[in-house]
Design a protein around this motif. Structure first.
Motif, PDB file in Angstrom:
ATOM      1  N   HIS A  30       0.884  -1.063  -0.208  1.00  0.00           N
ATOM      2  CA  HIS A  30       0.086  -0.004  -0.033  1.00  0.00           C
ATOM      3  C   HIS A  30       1.075   1.218  -0.125  1.00  0.00           C
ATOM      4  O   HIS A  30       1.737   1.339   0.815  1.00  0.00           O
ATOM      5  CB  HIS A  30      -0.930  -0.116   1.253  1.00  0.00           C
ATOM      6  N   PRO A  31       0.708   2.377  -0.813  1.00  0.00           N
ATOM      7  CA  PRO A  31       1.649   3.405  -0.847  1.00  0.00           C
ATOM      8  C   PRO A  31       2.037   4.020   0.429  1.00  0.00           C
ATOM      9  O   PRO A  31       2.953   4.495   0.675  1.00  0.00           O
ATOM     10  CB  PRO A  31       1.025   4.498  -2.009  1.00  0.00           C
ATOM     11  N   LEU A  32       0.732   4.372   1.185  1.00  0.00           N
ATOM     12  CA  LEU A  32       1.088   5.117   2.607  1.00  0.00           C
ATOM     13  C   LEU A  32       1.748   4.067   3.477  1.00  0.00           C
ATOM     14  O   LEU A  32       2.817   4.372   4.063  1.00  0.00           O
ATOM     15  CB  LEU A  32      -0.093   5.572   3.045  1.00  0.00           C
ATOM     16  N   ARG A  33       1.436   2.911   3.379  1.00  0.00           N
ATOM     17  CA  ARG A  33       2.017   1.822   4.462  1.00  0.00           C
ATOM     18  C   ARG A  33       3.200   1.579   4.125  1.00  0.00           C
ATOM     19  O   ARG A  33       4.081   1.466   5.109  1.00  0.00           O
ATOM     20  CB  ARG A  33       1.101   0.696   4.527  1.00  0.00           C
ATOM     21  N   SER A  34       3.711   1.703   2.802  1.00  0.00           N
ATOM     22  CA  SER A  34       4.947   1.194   2.496  1.00  0.00           C
ATOM     23  C   SER A  34       6.090   2.603   3.107  1.00  0.00           C
ATOM     24  O   SER A  34       7.199   2.232   3.517  1.00  0.00           O
ATOM     25  CB  SER A  34       5.271   0.937   1.004  1.00  0.00           C
ATOM     26  N   VAL A  35       5.479   3.772   3.042  1.00  0.00           N
ATOM     27  CA  VAL A  35       6.219   4.838   3.490  1.00  0.00           C
ATOM     28  C   VAL A  35       6.553   4.842   5.077  1.00  0.00           C
ATOM     29  O   VAL A  35       7.433   5.056   5.563  1.00  0.00           O
ATOM     30  CB  VAL A  35       5.517   6.210   3.095  1.00  0.00           C
TER      31      VAL A  35
END
Length: 189
Positions: A30-35
């Protein structure tokens, strides 16, 4: 567990964790979770610190941190008392999350990092700050696995470096089958 003083982050964690479940794949890609996962490779962080870093509301970040905890990718590594509330600090469960053998229906859950890296690297290319290589080689199939293991060791070293620099850097690697011209066998002449 790895416990090497001077290495990032400031808590103990496994070096590599193989992930294969759909819950893990959805969480890590997930884009936010990977950050969020990447941020705590530096040091453990509270939801408030993470929210500040990604400029999102704490409630949004808390929801995503919860999903990462549920998937076993983050865990509480320490707590502290702030007034009457216990503040939790989250850390990764492994330095590297590596996608293992997955089913065909799980493939869409996995991010292809190469287009992301291509987009991110455009400014560095323009500013002549990009270091990149692309090499083609016909190699025996039984050598691919051991070679990729060496690449993973390099990523582990990169991931363990102290994050004390003033500028962030990304490292991307890909190893994939490709049709590429090859020379014919040498002639006997």
């Amino acid at each position: 567990m790895s416990s090497n003083p001077g290495r990032s982050p400031d808590y103990d964690l496994e070096d590599v964790r193989i992930i294969t479940s759909s819950q893990e794949l959805k969480a890590v890609h997930h884009p936010l979770r990977s950050v969020l996962i990447d941020l705590v490779l530096d040091r453990a962080a509270s939801v408030a610190e993470l929210a500040s870093a990604v400029d999102r509301p704490p409630s949004t970040v808390a929801y995503h941190v919860g999903k990462l905890v549920d998937a076993g990718l983050l865990r509480v590594v320490r707590t502290r008392r702030v007034r009457a509330i216990e503040e939790r600090f989250y850390g990764r469960t492994a330095r590297i999350f590596y996608v293992g053998q997955i089913s065909a229906d799980q493939v869409p859950l996995v991010t292809n990092y190469l287009p992301i890296a291509a987009t991110e690297s455009a400014a560095a290319h323009r500013d002549d700050e990009l270091r990149a290589l692309l090499r083609y080689a016909n190699v025996p199939a039984d050598r691919v696995g051991p070679f990729w293991t060496k690449v993973m060791e390099l990523f582990a070293e990169f991931s363990a470096m102290p994050r004390t620099g003033e500028r962030g850097y990304a490292l991307v690697a890909g190893l994939y089958p490709v049709d590429h011209p090859t020379l014919p066998p040498p002639s006997e002449d």
